[in-house]
Design a protein around this motif. Structure first.
Motif, PDB file in Angstrom:
ATOM      1  N   ILE A 138      46.913 -33.662 -41.310  1.00 27.49           N
ATOM      2  CA  ILE A 138      46.446 -32.357 -41.775  1.00 27.49           C
ATOM      3  C   ILE A 138      45.333 -31.952 -40.820  1.00 27.49           C
ATOM      4  CG2 ILE A 138      45.411 -31.030 -43.652  1.00 27.49           C
ATOM      5  CD1 ILE A 138      46.505 -33.158 -45.599  1.00 27.49           C
ATOM      6  N   LEU A 139      45.429 -30.755 -40.265  1.00 26.57           N
ATOM      7  CA  LEU A 139      44.428 -30.251 -39.327  1.00 26.57           C
ATOM      8  C   LEU A 139      43.703 -29.065 -39.929  1.00 26.57           C
ATOM      9  CD1 LEU A 139      46.442 -31.889 -37.492  1.00 26.57           C
ATOM     10  CD2 LEU A 139      45.790 -30.349 -35.678  1.00 26.57           C
ATOM     11  N   TYR A 140      42.401 -29.036 -39.744  1.00 29.97           N
ATOM     12  CA  TYR A 140      41.589 -27.907 -40.169  1.00 29.97           C
ATOM     13  C   TYR A 140      40.307 -27.904 -39.349  1.00 29.97           C
ATOM     14  CZ  TYR A 140      39.723 -31.652 -43.171  1.00 29.97           C
ATOM     15  OH  TYR A 140      39.226 -32.837 -43.644  1.00 29.97           O
ATOM     16  N   ASN A 194      36.891 -17.698 -23.053  1.00 32.98           N
ATOM     17  CA  ASN A 194      37.894 -16.826 -22.415  1.00 32.98           C
ATOM     18  C   ASN A 194      39.314 -17.180 -22.839  1.00 32.98           C
ATOM     19  OD1 ASN A 194      35.961 -15.337 -20.993  1.00 32.98           O
ATOM     20  ND2 ASN A 194      35.975 -16.830 -19.309  1.00 32.98           N
ATOM     21  N   GLY A 195      39.497 -17.446 -24.116  1.00 32.78           N
ATOM     22  CA  GLY A 195      40.833 -17.752 -24.631  1.00 32.78           C
ATOM     23  C   GLY A 195      41.312 -19.164 -24.379  1.00 32.78           C
ATOM     24  N   ASN A 196      40.473 -19.991 -23.777  1.00 31.71           N
ATOM     25  CA  ASN A 196      40.854 -21.388 -23.531  1.00 31.71           C
ATOM     26  C   ASN A 196      40.055 -22.306 -24.442  1.00 31.71           C
ATOM     27  OD1 ASN A 196      42.644 -20.818 -21.347  1.00 31.71           O
ATOM     28  ND2 ASN A 196      40.851 -20.486 -20.060  1.00 31.71           N
ATOM     29  N   VAL A 197      40.732 -23.284 -25.011  1.00 32.78           N
ATOM     30  CA  VAL A 197      40.085 -24.247 -25.905  1.00 32.78           C
ATOM     31  C   VAL A 197      39.800 -25.516 -25.119  1.00 32.78           C
ATOM     32  CG1 VAL A 197      40.328 -25.607 -28.015  1.00 32.78           C
ATOM     33  CG2 VAL A 197      41.323 -23.322 -27.892  1.00 32.78           C
ATOM     34  N   SER A 198      38.562 -25.975 -25.205  1.00 32.45           N
ATOM     35  CA  SER A 198      38.225 -27.264 -24.580  1.00 32.45           C
ATOM     36  C   SER A 198      37.663 -28.174 -25.668  1.00 32.45           C
ATOM     37  CB  SER A 198      37.217 -27.089 -23.441  1.00 32.45           C
ATOM     38  OG  SER A 198      36.024 -26.506 -23.916  1.00 32.45           O
ATOM     39  N   LYS A 206      49.288 -35.533 -31.351  1.00 35.16           N
ATOM     40  CA  LYS A 206      49.396 -34.703 -30.145  1.00 35.16           C
ATOM     41  C   LYS A 206      50.275 -33.479 -30.412  1.00 35.16           C
ATOM     42  CE  LYS A 206      50.670 -34.573 -25.264  1.00 35.16           C
ATOM     43  NZ  LYS A 206      50.601 -33.130 -25.334  1.00 35.16           N
ATOM     44  N   GLN A 207      51.435 -33.693 -31.044  1.00 35.02           N
ATOM     45  CA  GLN A 207      52.336 -32.570 -31.331  1.00 35.02           C
ATOM     46  C   GLN A 207      51.642 -31.527 -32.213  1.00 35.02           C
ATOM     47  OE1 GLN A 207      55.635 -32.265 -30.308  1.00 35.02           O
ATOM     48  NE2 GLN A 207      55.474 -34.122 -29.120  1.00 35.02           N
ATOM     49  N   ALA A 208      50.970 -31.997 -33.266  1.00 34.53           N
ATOM     50  CA  ALA A 208      50.308 -31.086 -34.199  1.00 34.53           C
ATOM     51  C   ALA A 208      49.131 -30.376 -33.536  1.00 34.53           C
ATOM     52  CB  ALA A 208      49.843 -31.868 -35.428  1.00 34.53           C
ATOM     53  N   THR A 209      48.332 -31.115 -32.778  1.00 33.08           N
ATOM     54  CA  THR A 209      47.158 -30.520 -32.122  1.00 33.08           C
ATOM     55  C   THR A 209      47.582 -29.477 -31.099  1.00 33.08           C
ATOM     56  OG1 THR A 209      45.921 -32.568 -32.446  1.00 33.08           O
ATOM     57  CG2 THR A 209      45.041 -31.026 -30.846  1.00 33.08           C
ATOM     58  N   ASP A 210      48.623 -29.756 -30.332  1.00 29.77           N
ATOM     59  CA  ASP A 210      49.113 -28.774 -29.356  1.00 29.77           C
ATOM     60  C   ASP A 210      49.489 -27.464 -30.041  1.00 29.77           C
ATOM     61  OD1 ASP A 210      48.734 -30.602 -27.332  1.00 29.77           O
ATOM     62  OD2 ASP A 210      50.861 -31.046 -27.041  1.00 29.77           O
ATOM     63  N   GLU A 211      50.166 -27.577 -31.179  1.00 26.13           N
ATOM     64  CA  GLU A 211      50.589 -26.373 -31.896  1.00 26.13           C
ATOM     65  C   GLU A 211      49.398 -25.677 -32.559  1.00 26.13           C
ATOM     66  OE1 GLU A 211      53.719 -25.140 -35.419  1.00 26.13           O
ATOM     67  OE2 GLU A 211      54.100 -26.960 -34.261  1.00 26.13           O
ATOM     68  N   TYR A 212      48.494 -26.444 -33.147  1.00 25.05           N
ATOM     69  CA  TYR A 212      47.352 -25.869 -33.867  1.00 25.05           C
ATOM     70  C   TYR A 212      46.334 -25.238 -32.923  1.00 25.05           C
ATOM     71  CZ  TYR A 212      43.953 -25.442 -37.681  1.00 25.05           C
ATOM     72  OH  TYR A 212      43.077 -24.957 -38.622  1.00 25.05           O
ATOM     73  N   THR A 213      46.223 -25.740 -31.710  1.00 24.65           N
ATOM     74  CA  THR A 213      45.262 -25.222 -30.735  1.00 24.65           C
ATOM     75  C   THR A 213      45.449 -23.726 -30.508  1.00 24.65           C
ATOM     76  OG1 THR A 213      45.022 -27.351 -29.657  1.00 24.65           O
ATOM     77  CG2 THR A 213      44.447 -25.441 -28.338  1.00 24.65           C
ATOM     78  N   GLU A 214      46.685 -23.254 -30.565  1.00 25.29           N
ATOM     79  CA  GLU A 214      46.969 -21.832 -30.373  1.00 25.29           C
ATOM     80  C   GLU A 214      46.241 -20.974 -31.406  1.00 25.29           C
ATOM     81  OE1 GLU A 214      51.213 -21.361 -30.415  1.00 25.29           O
ATOM     82  OE2 GLU A 214      51.489 -22.864 -28.847  1.00 25.29           O
ATOM     83  N   THR A 215      46.053 -21.491 -32.626  1.00 25.70           N
ATOM     84  CA  THR A 215      45.399 -20.699 -33.674  1.00 25.70           C
ATOM     85  C   THR A 215      43.890 -20.625 -33.487  1.00 25.70           C
ATOM     86  OG1 THR A 215      45.044 -22.543 -35.216  1.00 25.70           O
ATOM     87  CG2 THR A 215      47.181 -21.417 -35.325  1.00 25.70           C
ATOM     88  N   LEU A 216      43.325 -21.504 -32.673  1.00 25.79           N
ATOM     89  CA  LEU A 216      41.877 -21.524 -32.483  1.00 25.79           C
ATOM     90  C   LEU A 216      41.377 -20.366 -31.626  1.00 25.79           C
ATOM     91  CD1 LEU A 216      41.307 -25.352 -31.852  1.00 25.79           C
ATOM     92  CD2 LEU A 216      41.148 -24.096 -34.015  1.00 25.79           C
TER      93      LEU A 216
END
Length: 197
Positions: free
Chosen positions: A130-132, A167-171, A61-71
């Motif tokens: 590791i997220l990619y 529109n800048g939101n990740v789902s 959860k911590q990693a995904t929350d941070e990585y989502t911003e890069t998407l």
């Protein structure tokens, strides 16, 4: 002889060797475990399995929350990695940007695995992710977030999560999780290897 690379099997053997005889001094005449000892071992192992799963969920959860911003940005998504430190609470991102400058995503994933392995084997961390990103299928425009996760207690898998940016939101869609060979904390048993009798 059973393969002892599995940490849960090693933990089970340790509990049998130390804990179970102290809990109940009686053993079956054949030297096998009594039903009571087996239940005690299963109960103890289930506690560790739950703890490992909780820590993987927390780290993911911590990693995904941070990585989502890069998407949401226009830059190509590069792999990133996080680890859960020994205290079981502190999440730290690994930074290899300087060493991996100009390296393609696939090479960066290998570098992250090596970096995580170097701190995992001496026991400095409890879990890693590791997220990619990648295409769901060849020729498809649909993308997915891939989360490679591993825990020192014998949990190892991949979670593939389809996603869309609108529109800048990740789902995110429903994830698909599968087991993967150990790469960080333990060496997986080689394919085709046999156990000694």
């Amino acid at each position: 002889m059973p393969y002892l690379g599995n940490p849960l099997l090693r933990a089970l053997l340790l509990i049998v060797a130390i804990g179970a005889p102290m809990a109940n001094a009686q053993t079956a005449p054949s030297g096998e475990l009594t039903e009571e000892q087996e239940m005690a071992i299963k109960k103890e192992l289930s506690k560790y399995a739950v703890l490992g799963q909780q820590q993987i969920l927390y780290l993911t959860k911590q990693a995904t929350d941070e990585y989502t911003e890069t998407l949401t940005d226009s830059e190509p998504n590069m792999p990133a990695a996080w680890m859960l430190l020994e205290d079981g609470k502190t999440v730290k991102r690994i930074n290899i940007d300087e060493q991996a400058e100009g390296a393609p995503a696939q090479i960066r994933i290998l570098m992250y695995r090596a970096a995580l392995k170097s701190v995992a084997r001496p026991g400095k961390i409890h879990a890693s992710v590791i997220l990619y990103t990648g295409k769901i299928r060849e020729g498809s425009e649909d993308e997915a977030l891939v989360v490679e996760f591993e825990h020192r207690l014998g949990i190892s898998g991949n979670k593939v999560i389809p996603y869309q940016v609108d529109n800048g939101n990740v789902s995110y869609a429903e994830p698909v999780t599968s087991e993967k060979p150990f790469q960080i904390f333990h060496d997986s048993k080689p394919a085709g290897a046999r156990s000694e009798n």
